[in-house]
Design an enzyme around this catalytic site. Structure first.
Site, PDB file in Angstrom:
ATOM      1  N   ALA A  76       0.826  -1.210   0.000  1.00 53.72           N
ATOM      2  CA  ALA A  76       0.000   0.000   0.000  1.00 53.72           C
ATOM      3  C   ALA A  76       0.857   1.255   0.000  1.00 53.72           C
ATOM      4  O   ALA A  76       1.933   1.275   0.589  1.00 53.72           O
ATOM      5  CB  ALA A  76      -0.920   0.005   1.217  1.00 53.72           C
ATOM      6  N   SER A 128      -8.647  -9.922   4.334  1.00 58.71           N
ATOM      7  CA  SER A 128      -8.020 -10.356   5.587  1.00 58.71           C
ATOM      8  C   SER A 128      -7.856 -11.858   5.648  1.00 58.71           C
ATOM      9  O   SER A 128      -8.672 -12.605   5.108  1.00 58.71           O
ATOM     10  CB  SER A 128      -8.850  -9.898   6.789  1.00 58.71           C
ATOM     11  OG  SER A 128      -8.246 -10.358   7.981  1.00 58.71           O
ATOM     12  N   GLY A 129      -6.823 -12.264   6.337  1.00 54.41           N
ATOM     13  CA  GLY A 129      -6.580 -13.680   6.565  1.00 54.41           C
ATOM     14  C   GLY A 129      -5.134 -14.055   6.320  1.00 54.41           C
ATOM     15  O   GLY A 129      -4.775 -15.235   6.380  1.00 54.41           O
ATOM     16  N   GLY A 130      -4.337 -13.051   6.033  1.00 51.60           N
ATOM     17  CA  GLY A 130      -2.917 -13.310   5.815  1.00 51.60           C
ATOM     18  C   GLY A 130      -2.682 -14.152   4.578  1.00 51.60           C
ATOM     19  O   GLY A 130      -3.556 -14.272   3.714  1.00 51.60           O
ATOM     20  N   LYS A 182     -11.990  -2.572   6.664  1.00 54.97           N
ATOM     21  CA  LYS A 182     -10.774  -3.367   6.908  1.00 54.97           C
ATOM     22  C   LYS A 182      -9.886  -2.703   7.955  1.00 54.97           C
ATOM     23  O   LYS A 182      -9.287  -3.377   8.803  1.00 54.97           O
ATOM     24  CB  LYS A 182      -9.988  -3.582   5.603  1.00 54.97           C
ATOM     25  CG  LYS A 182      -8.648  -4.306   5.787  1.00 54.97           C
ATOM     26  CD  LYS A 182      -8.833  -5.672   6.459  1.00 54.97           C
ATOM     27  CE  LYS A 182      -7.639  -6.602   6.399  1.00 54.97           C
ATOM     28  NZ  LYS A 182      -6.373  -6.109   6.837  1.00 54.97           N
ATOM     29  N   HIS A 185     -11.329  -3.454  11.217  1.00 54.20           N
ATOM     30  CA  HIS A 185     -11.013  -4.867  11.482  1.00 54.20           C
ATOM     31  C   HIS A 185      -9.641  -4.957  12.140  1.00 54.20           C
ATOM     32  O   HIS A 185      -9.444  -5.638  13.143  1.00 54.20           O
ATOM     33  CB  HIS A 185     -11.047  -5.685  10.178  1.00 54.20           C
ATOM     34  CG  HIS A 185     -10.376  -7.026  10.287  1.00 54.20           C
ATOM     35  ND1 HIS A 185      -9.003  -7.175  10.274  1.00 54.20           N
ATOM     36  CD2 HIS A 185     -10.879  -8.272  10.421  1.00 54.20           C
ATOM     37  CE1 HIS A 185      -8.686  -8.452  10.401  1.00 54.20           C
ATOM     38  NE2 HIS A 185      -9.816  -9.145  10.481  1.00 54.20           N
ATOM     39  N   ASN A 186      -8.679  -4.265  11.576  1.00 52.46           N
ATOM     40  CA  ASN A 186      -7.323  -4.312  12.119  1.00 52.46           C
ATOM     41  C   ASN A 186      -7.240  -3.657  13.495  1.00 52.46           C
ATOM     42  O   ASN A 186      -6.522  -4.140  14.364  1.00 52.46           O
ATOM     43  CB  ASN A 186      -6.331  -3.647  11.153  1.00 52.46           C
ATOM     44  CG  ASN A 186      -5.981  -4.556   9.988  1.00 52.46           C
ATOM     45  OD1 ASN A 186      -6.760  -5.410   9.601  1.00 52.46           O
ATOM     46  ND2 ASN A 186      -4.804  -4.367   9.422  1.00 52.46           N
ATOM     47  N   GLU A 189      -8.441  -6.103  15.750  1.00 50.82           N
ATOM     48  CA  GLU A 189      -7.374  -7.123  15.825  1.00 50.82           C
ATOM     49  C   GLU A 189      -6.314  -6.706  16.869  1.00 50.82           C
ATOM     50  O   GLU A 189      -5.875  -7.519  17.683  1.00 50.82           O
ATOM     51  CB  GLU A 189      -6.750  -7.268  14.431  1.00 50.82           C
ATOM     52  CG  GLU A 189      -5.511  -8.137  14.331  1.00 50.82           C
ATOM     53  CD  GLU A 189      -4.933  -8.100  12.903  1.00 50.82           C
ATOM     54  OE1 GLU A 189      -5.673  -8.425  11.959  1.00 50.82           O
ATOM     55  OE2 GLU A 189      -3.745  -7.747  12.752  1.00 50.82           O
ATOM     56  N   ARG A 286       1.461  -1.027  22.471  1.00 49.00           N
ATOM     57  CA  ARG A 286       2.550  -1.453  21.581  1.00 49.00           C
ATOM     58  C   ARG A 286       3.664  -0.423  21.584  1.00 49.00           C
ATOM     59  O   ARG A 286       4.842  -0.763  21.663  1.00 49.00           O
ATOM     60  CB  ARG A 286       2.034  -1.643  20.146  1.00 49.00           C
ATOM     61  CG  ARG A 286       1.158  -2.863  19.964  1.00 49.00           C
ATOM     62  CD  ARG A 286       1.021  -3.194  18.478  1.00 49.00           C
ATOM     63  NE  ARG A 286      -0.017  -4.200  18.256  1.00 49.00           N
ATOM     64  CZ  ARG A 286      -0.234  -4.790  17.076  1.00 49.00           C
ATOM     65  NH1 ARG A 286       0.500  -4.463  16.030  1.00 49.00           N
ATOM     66  NH2 ARG A 286      -1.183  -5.697  16.950  1.00 49.00           N
TER      67      ARG A 286
HETATM   68  C1  6PG Z   1      -5.149  -9.315   8.061  1.00 48.79           C
HETATM   69  C2  6PG Z   1      -4.123  -8.553   8.892  1.00 48.79           C
HETATM   70  C3  6PG Z   1      -3.061  -7.938   8.041  1.00 48.79           C
HETATM   71  C4  6PG Z   1      -2.115  -6.992   8.770  1.00 48.79           C
HETATM   72  C5  6PG Z   1      -1.353  -7.588   9.899  1.00 48.79           C
HETATM   73  C6  6PG Z   1      -0.182  -6.762  10.389  1.00 48.79           C
HETATM   74  O1  6PG Z   1      -6.305  -8.937   8.189  1.00 48.79           O
HETATM   75  O2  6PG Z   1      -4.818 -10.267   7.362  1.00 48.79           O
HETATM   76  O3  6PG Z   1      -4.773  -7.524   9.561  1.00 48.79           O
HETATM   77  O4  6PG Z   1      -3.721  -7.209   7.065  1.00 48.79           O
HETATM   78  O5  6PG Z   1      -1.185  -6.537   7.839  1.00 48.79           O
HETATM   79  O6  6PG Z   1      -2.195  -7.876  10.938  1.00 48.79           O
HETATM   80  O7  6PG Z   1      -0.548  -5.616  11.085  1.00 48.79           O
HETATM   81  P1  6PG Z   1       0.507  -4.897  12.041  1.00 48.79           P
HETATM   82  O8  6PG Z   1       1.863  -5.122  11.456  1.00 48.79           O
HETATM   83  O9  6PG Z   1       0.144  -3.459  12.065  1.00 48.79           O
HETATM   84  O10 6PG Z   1       0.391  -5.564  13.379  1.00 48.79           O
END
Ligand code: 6PG
Length: 475
Positions: A76, A128-130, A182, A185-186, A189, A286
């Site tokens: 991005a 999302s989901g890596g 999204k 979502h993060n 997360e 963090r």
């Molecule tokens: C996802 C994750 C992903 C994100 C990582 C890292 O939904 O698959 O959210 O998109 O890049 O979680 O995020 P950080 O490096 O900021 O912890």
């Protein structure tokens, strides 16, 4: 024949997404700036289905049927604009350009407006989901025009994770809505992971080893906390470092990093005036963990309890921590979903929050059993906040004793629980019939004549504090 979808950028996420598309019967045009990577992809993954490799952007674009559906999977930022600029001269009216990266939603709004002017569709989509999700079924959150979803939706839905046969993919709303969802979502997360880390910390302070805490998480994953992050927490805590023979978690540097989406969520929360306090605490936690200079200076200098919980009933504590985790998690969802609702109003997106929760049930990093309940509650309609949904009210009532006890015990022992305590503070704030905000209003009026309202009659008032005069009604 012509490809029905194209992928630009064949790093792991792009390559895996392209493979997922091919496995679902799509003919996938693939292009990477470094052609060697395209060739490597074609060579390695022919088993997955049909790919059409292109060496130039022009070749890539002309290998696609119209309207073209092109998914950009690059880092991005400036890279996305560069790819768009390269594609533009070759595209035709009605073509759909999709950005599957973690873009800032304001960038997506800008790009969407630009392409719309040119008669093109720009779809910013959360994925999302890596890496594993991209290959086997991610959760997909597309924005952009409704019209574009008619042509693009079926393809995205075909490769998305499925829960009860339903795809974890739905149109979120116009322009930046998908990337906004999204982003939140993060943010959630981050909060989820902070709560999990605090749960581990509290249990460690009670004398439990990483392996013992792993067992607890494995057990939790069979119940109300069933979720991807709880599942992999057991996996991480169980891992032994072959070099030292210690739990791997004990040799990993205790400084959490971040790439920006959590920070963006908080910045947007501040702008919208939505208190996403649990997410903010998680981002700050963090940052604090990574502030080596301050931690070095303070360690052994600042006094306080020694983090030992002492003689506690472990099984009771485990239950209380489970309750704290569940309740805090609900607060983070309530805050994040409220932020989406507020943004939807601000930007005119008309996002359906029940749908958001529904497509988060599978594929994504925050997927959790709890999301079915949340989705059902929003679908029932009329919620001012998730916290007042009937099943949530009952759930919080049942668990709050444990939650309060964990915050109390941890605080007394000097174990920081910023996530648990900020979630609890928010819960107590919204349920209070009277807040000390009244005093803040009084102070503001005292030093700056900022005025206040009264509980007993309408209007705006000011007291001339230092002149000893009578209250003045200003309006
Ligand atoms: C996802 C994750 C992903 C994100 C990582 C890292 O939904 O698959 O959210 O998109 O890049 O979680 O995020 P950080 O490096 O900021 O912890």
């Amino acid at each position: 024949g012509l490809a029905n979808v194209g992928v630009v950028g064949l790093a792991v996420m792009g390559s895996n997404l392209a493979r997922n598309l091919a496995r679902h019967g799509h003919t996938v045009a693939v292009f990477n700036r470094t052609h060697a990577r395209t060739l490597a992809h074609l060579e390695s993954y022919a088993v997955d289905g049909t790919f059409v490799g292109a060496e130039t952007v022009e070749e890539f674009v002309s290998s696609l049927e119209r309207p073209r559906r092109i998914i950009i999977m690059v880092q991005a930022g400036a890279g996305t604009d560069a790819v768009i600029d390269e594609l533009l001269p070759h595209l035709d009216e009605g073509d759909i350009v999709v950005d599957g990266g973690n873009a800032q939603f304001t960038d997506t709004r800008r790009r969407e407006a630009r392409l719309r002017e040119l008669g093109l569709h720009f779809v910013g989509t959360g994925i999302s989901g890596g890496e594993v999700g991209a290959l086997n079924g991610p959760s997909i959150m597309p924005g952009g025009s409704r019209e574009s979803y008619a042509a693009l939706g079926p393809i995205l839905e075909s490769i998305a994770a499925k829960v009860d046969g339903e795809p974890c993919c739905a149109w979120m709303g116009p322009d930046g809505a998908g990337h906004f969802v999204k982003m939140v979502h993060n943010g959630i997360e981050y909060a989820d992971m902070q709560f999990i880390a605090e749960a581990y910390d509290v249990l460690s302070a009670a004398g439990m080893s990483a392996a013992e805490v792993a067992d607890v998480f494995r057990e939790w994953n069979t119940g109300e906390l069933d979720s991807f992050l709880v599942e992999i927490t057991a996996e991480v805590l169980d891992r032994v470092d072959p070099e030292t023979g210690r739990a791997l978690v004990d040799v990993i540097t205790d400084a959490a990093e971040q790439k920006g989406t959590g920070r963006w969520t908080v910045q947007s929360g501040l702008e919208l005036g939505v208190p996403v306090s649990t997410i903010a605490e998680s981002v700050f936690a963090r940052a604090a963990s990574g502030d080596v200079a301050i931690r070095d200076a303070a360690q052994g200098v600042l006094s306080g309890p020694d983090r030992a919980l002492g003689d506690v009933d472990r099984s009771a504590l485990v239950d209380q921590v489970r309750e704290a985790l569940w309740a805090s998690k609900v607060v983070a969802y309530a805050q994040g979903l409220e932020q989406i609702r507020a943004a939807s109003e601000e930007y005119g997106w008309d996002v359906d929050v029940a749908t958001v929760a529904r497509i988060w049930r599978g594929g994504c990093i925050i997927r959790a059993r709890l999301l079915s309940q949340i989705s059902d509650e929003y679908a029932a309609g009329g919620l001012a906040t998730l916290l007042v949904a009937p099943s949530i009210v009952a759930g919080m009532a049942e668990r709050q004793d444990g939650w309060r006890r964990v915050v109390g015990v941890a605080t007394s022992a000097g174990v920081p629980v910023p996530g648990f305590s900020s979630a609890l503070a928010y819960y107590d704030t919204v349920r209070a019939d009277r807040l000390p905000a009244a005093l803040i209003q009084g102070l503001r009026d005292n030093f700056g004549a900022h005025t206040y309202g009264r509980v007993d009659r309408p209007g705006t008032f000011h007291t001339p504090w230092s002149q000893g005069g009578a209250e003045i009604q200003m309006s």
